[in-house]
Design a protein around this motif. Structure first.
Motif, mmCIF file in Angstrom:
data_model
loop_
_atom_site.group_PDB
_atom_site.id
_atom_site.type_symbol
_atom_site.label_atom_id
_atom_site.label_comp_id
_atom_site.label_asym_id
_atom_site.label_seq_id
_atom_site.Cartn_x
_atom_site.Cartn_y
_atom_site.Cartn_z
ATOM 1 N N LEU A 35 0.557 -0.891 0.221
ATOM 2 C CA LEU A 35 0.055 0.237 -0.231
ATOM 3 C C LEU A 35 0.975 1.924 0.251
ATOM 4 C CD1 LEU A 35 -2.736 1.118 -0.024
ATOM 5 C CD2 LEU A 35 -2.562 1.002 2.558
ATOM 6 N N MET A 36 2.037 1.422 0.561
ATOM 7 C CA MET A 36 2.691 2.907 1.062
ATOM 8 C C MET A 36 3.389 2.940 -0.836
ATOM 9 S SD MET A 36 4.693 4.721 1.942
ATOM 10 C CE MET A 36 5.504 4.372 4.223
ATOM 11 N N VAL A 37 4.416 1.348 -1.718
ATOM 12 C CA VAL A 37 4.343 2.139 -2.418
ATOM 13 C C VAL A 37 3.247 2.476 -3.922
ATOM 14 C CG1 VAL A 37 4.329 -0.644 -4.200
ATOM 15 C CG2 VAL A 37 6.013 1.246 -4.503
ATOM 16 N N TYR A 38 2.270 1.889 -4.036
ATOM 17 C CA TYR A 38 0.731 2.104 -3.908
ATOM 18 C C TYR A 38 0.448 4.440 -3.819
ATOM 19 C CZ TYR A 38 -4.558 2.450 -5.682
ATOM 20 O OH TYR A 38 -5.192 2.571 -5.502
ATOM 21 N N TYR A 39 0.780 3.826 -3.023
ATOM 22 C CA TYR A 39 0.359 5.616 -2.966
ATOM 23 C C TYR A 39 1.795 6.768 -3.215
ATOM 24 C CZ TYR A 39 -4.348 4.339 0.437
ATOM 25 O OH TYR A 39 -5.131 4.193 0.820
ATOM 26 N N THR A 40 2.135 6.181 -2.683
ATOM 27 C CA THR A 40 3.718 6.676 -3.326
ATOM 28 C C THR A 40 3.431 6.927 -4.638
ATOM 29 O OG1 THR A 40 4.534 5.469 -2.880
ATOM 30 C CG2 THR A 40 4.666 6.672 -1.240
ATOM 31 N N ASP A 41 3.812 5.855 -5.952
ATOM 32 C CA ASP A 41 3.798 5.910 -6.807
ATOM 33 C C ASP A 41 1.813 6.365 -7.853
ATOM 34 O OD1 ASP A 41 6.365 5.087 -6.162
ATOM 35 O OD2 ASP A 41 6.466 3.438 -7.261
ATOM 36 N N VAL A 42 1.410 5.694 -7.301
ATOM 37 C CA VAL A 42 0.429 5.700 -8.262
ATOM 38 C C VAL A 42 -0.694 6.746 -7.746
ATOM 39 C CG1 VAL A 42 -2.003 4.781 -8.775
ATOM 40 C CG2 VAL A 42 0.420 3.453 -8.214
ATOM 41 N N VAL A 103 -9.105 1.638 -5.699
ATOM 42 C CA VAL A 103 -9.693 1.945 -6.829
ATOM 43 C C VAL A 103 -9.334 3.525 -7.376
ATOM 44 C CG1 VAL A 103 -11.629 3.889 -7.193
ATOM 45 C CG2 VAL A 103 -11.938 1.026 -6.199
ATOM 46 N N HIS A 104 -8.279 3.831 -8.277
ATOM 47 C CA HIS A 104 -7.771 4.935 -9.225
ATOM 48 C C HIS A 104 -8.388 5.915 -9.994
ATOM 49 C CE1 HIS A 104 -4.404 6.861 -10.762
ATOM 50 N NE2 HIS A 104 -4.433 7.742 -10.123
ATOM 51 N N ILE A 105 -9.170 6.861 -9.717
ATOM 52 C CA ILE A 105 -9.962 7.790 -10.723
ATOM 53 C C ILE A 105 -8.844 8.586 -11.504
ATOM 54 C CG2 ILE A 105 -11.519 8.951 -11.059
ATOM 55 C CD1 ILE A 105 -12.604 7.717 -8.415
ATOM 56 N N PRO A 106 -8.274 8.463 -12.584
ATOM 57 C CA PRO A 106 -6.787 9.480 -12.615
ATOM 58 C C PRO A 106 -7.549 10.474 -13.578
ATOM 59 C CG PRO A 106 -7.445 7.175 -14.458
ATOM 60 C CD PRO A 106 -8.499 7.207 -12.908
ATOM 61 N N GLY A 107 -6.928 11.475 -13.340
ATOM 62 C CA GLY A 107 -6.314 12.892 -13.671
ATOM 63 C C GLY A 107 -7.237 13.886 -11.886
ATOM 64 N N MET A 108 -7.659 13.545 -11.322
ATOM 65 C CA MET A 108 -7.874 14.478 -9.908
ATOM 66 C C MET A 108 -7.086 14.745 -9.390
ATOM 67 S SD MET A 108 -10.882 13.156 -10.173
ATOM 68 C CE MET A 108 -12.043 13.910 -8.445
ATOM 69 N N VAL A 182 0.956 0.319 -11.534
ATOM 70 C CA VAL A 182 0.302 0.770 -12.782
ATOM 71 C C VAL A 182 -1.276 0.255 -11.399
ATOM 72 C CG1 VAL A 182 -0.746 0.138 -14.372
ATOM 73 C CG2 VAL A 182 1.952 0.038 -14.330
ATOM 74 N N GLY A 183 -1.492 1.430 -11.292
ATOM 75 C CA GLY A 183 -2.841 1.567 -10.332
ATOM 76 C C GLY A 183 -3.617 0.961 -10.674
ATOM 77 N N SER A 184 -4.831 0.020 -12.536
ATOM 78 C CA SER A 184 -5.341 -0.447 -12.297
ATOM 79 C C SER A 184 -4.868 -1.719 -12.303
ATOM 80 C CB SER A 184 -6.073 -0.685 -13.862
ATOM 81 O OG SER A 184 -4.772 -0.672 -14.539
ATOM 82 N N ARG A 185 -3.551 -2.531 -12.652
ATOM 83 C CA ARG A 185 -2.674 -4.120 -12.004
ATOM 84 C C ARG A 185 -2.943 -4.167 -10.158
ATOM 85 N NH1 ARG A 185 0.432 -6.624 -15.335
ATOM 86 N NH2 ARG A 185 -0.123 -6.137 -17.734
ATOM 87 N N PHE A 186 -3.100 -2.925 -9.792
ATOM 88 C CA PHE A 186 -3.329 -2.917 -8.155
ATOM 89 C C PHE A 186 -4.934 -3.524 -7.984
ATOM 90 C CE2 PHE A 186 0.284 -1.134 -7.369
ATOM 91 C CZ PHE A 186 0.868 -1.033 -6.499
#
Length: 461
Positions: A35-42, A103-108, A182-186
């Motif tokens: 989750l740390m790398v998801y929050y920092t990199d995505v 869930v990652h919504i791009p462009g926010m 890659v966000g969608s892959r998470f």
């Protein structure tokens, strides 16, 4: 006393209890390691801010644990037991909240991502308490035998190991493309693990049996006064809280920093899969050894020795800074093998501590005592999350850079070796000098408690 006309304790209970932590750890390991790398990199959130989020959320979860534990203890056991119904009811919203975290919504905006991270992560942690507290408390009512409880603790560790194999081996292969998150892959990984998690929770509910019923507390317990006095006098509980809190700081820090160690220091995220498989493989190797070693030496003695050997290996790794990835993984595997003994018997420690509370107070408060223990683990997670994020920032980690500076890489290596070694050494000292329930004292406690229970039953006839 034991329930009448119930199936005797056996392999079905062990497997059922194993499935409970199998289900828990699909998301727990995903969160603690990735989750740390998801929050920092995505999401693009600064590592120090993520550390602050982890700290706030874990402290809130610690309060939720105790609140839910007290709530559970006020409920009477039904035909399906006291704890299993809550695992069934709350597992569905828990898994849904786990998927929503990824869930990652791009462009926010940056503010949106930060707010979404706070709300979704804290919601998941709160719901995790509603499943984990009854699950952890249930071990003390599946059986009253110290030896059988050690088996339950080992099978719980096996469940965590099985989840660890899947999550740690598969997740890096899913979520990273060319060493980039890659966000969608998470989200895909979260959905897969969510389905598996629900299946495991249902197996736990179906296969486990609650068969130990202590005398009702209502006639004696008036508020929290007697409970609090018993908790304060419970020396084994205090030592276990301190050792578990410290151990969780080390374990969570290792899980958090390892992602950056292999991604940036070794430039080899595929090696994370190897580490994940080894982390679970050492559990399979250690598990058959637990029962004979505990029978011969005792839980305290086995756990403290394993922790000391693990600390020594991490300290050795710190003094080998030019080591390549394969020798590093080999030595790390030995360190994991030795501290795995603590992980495999710690839940049996908890049931012993619950018994000691009943011995001191005459009150059977499984949920309360277990939630206090869980509280310490959550505080440990909070400290580790905060330390992990702040420490990464302190050594110069730049979440926008594809390549980190040399000083940053050295700092990441230090966080992965020296710091865990010192933390594990502290755990060894606490277990050795502060935890009083040696093998002989644990066996005597079981005998004394059985005698007190029988005397209470005789007096009420």
């Amino acid at each position: 006393m034991a329930m009448d006309k119930t199936r005797p304790f056996g392999m079905r209970d062990k497997l059922g209890y194993m499935f409970g932590d199998f289900g828990n750890d699909f998301f727990f390991i995903l969160v603690s390691s990735f989750l740390m790398v998801y929050y920092t990199d995505v999401f693009g959130i600064n590592a120090a801010i993520v550390g602050g989020l982890f700290t706030v959320a874990r402290l809130w979860d610690a309060v939720a644990d105790v609140t839910w534990g007290r709530f559970i203890d006020t409920r009477k056991a039904g035909k399906n037991g006291k704890f299993r119904p809550w695992i069934f009811r709350m597992s569905f919203p828990l898994v849904i909240s786990g998927v929503l975290m990824f869930v990652h919504i791009p462009g926010m905006s940056d503010g949106f991502y930060l707010a979404y991270a706070f709300v979704s992560y804290i919601l998941w942690g709160t719901l995790y308490s509603t499943v984990n507290i009854p699950y952890g408390s249930m071990a003390s009512v599946i059986t009253s035998s110290p030896v059988e409880r050690t088996s339950l603790s080992s099978y719980r560790g096996l469940g965590a190991a099985l989840a660890g194999i899947i999550v740690n081996a598969v997740t890096p292969l899913i979520v990273f493309v060319d060493n980039q998150a890659v966000g969608s892959r998470f989200l895909l990984a979260a959905i897969i693990f969510g389905v598996l998690s629900i299946a495991c929770y249902m197996a736990c509910v179906t296969m486990s049996t609650e068969r130990v019923v202590a005398p009702e507390n209502n006639k004696e317990s008036k508020g929290m006064g007697k409970t609090v006095k018993g908790l304060v006098k419970n020396r084994p509980l205090i030592a276990l809280l301190l050792s578990s809190l410290t151990f969780m700081v080390g374990l969570m820090l290792i899980g958090t920093v390892n992602v950056f160690l292999f991604k940036d220091y070794f430039s080899n995220t595929a090696a994370l899969s190897i580490v994940g498989v080894l982390q679970s493989a050492v559990t399979f190797i250690a598990m058959p050894l637990v029962k004979p070693l505990v029978s011969k030496f005792g839980k305290k003695e086995l756990a403290s020795t394993g922790i000391l050997l693990s600390a020594a290996i991490y300290l050795l790794l710190y003094f080998l800074p030019n080591i390549t990835v394969i020798p590093f993984i080999v030595l790390m595997a030995f360190a994991m093998f030795f501290y795995t003994f603590f992980n495999l018997v710690v839940w049996a420690f908890v049931t012993d501590v619950i018994d000691y509370h009943e011995y001191l107070t005459g009150l059977r408060e499984d949920g309360t005592v277990y939630s206090i223990y869980s509280f310490s683990r959550k505080v440990g997670q909070a400290i580790a999350g905060g330390i992990g994020g702040v420490a990464l920032t302190a050594v110069g980690y730049n979440e926008t850079a594809k390549l980190q500076a040399g000083e940053t890489l050295d700092g990441i290596y230090m966080l992965s070796t020296l710091v865990p070694g010192l933390i594990l050494l502290a755990v060894f000292l606490v277990l050795t000098f502060l935890y009083p329930l040696s093998k002989n004292r644990t066996n005597q406690l079981a005998a004394d408690l059985a005698e007190k229970r029988q005397a209470k039953i005789d007096a009420e006839k």
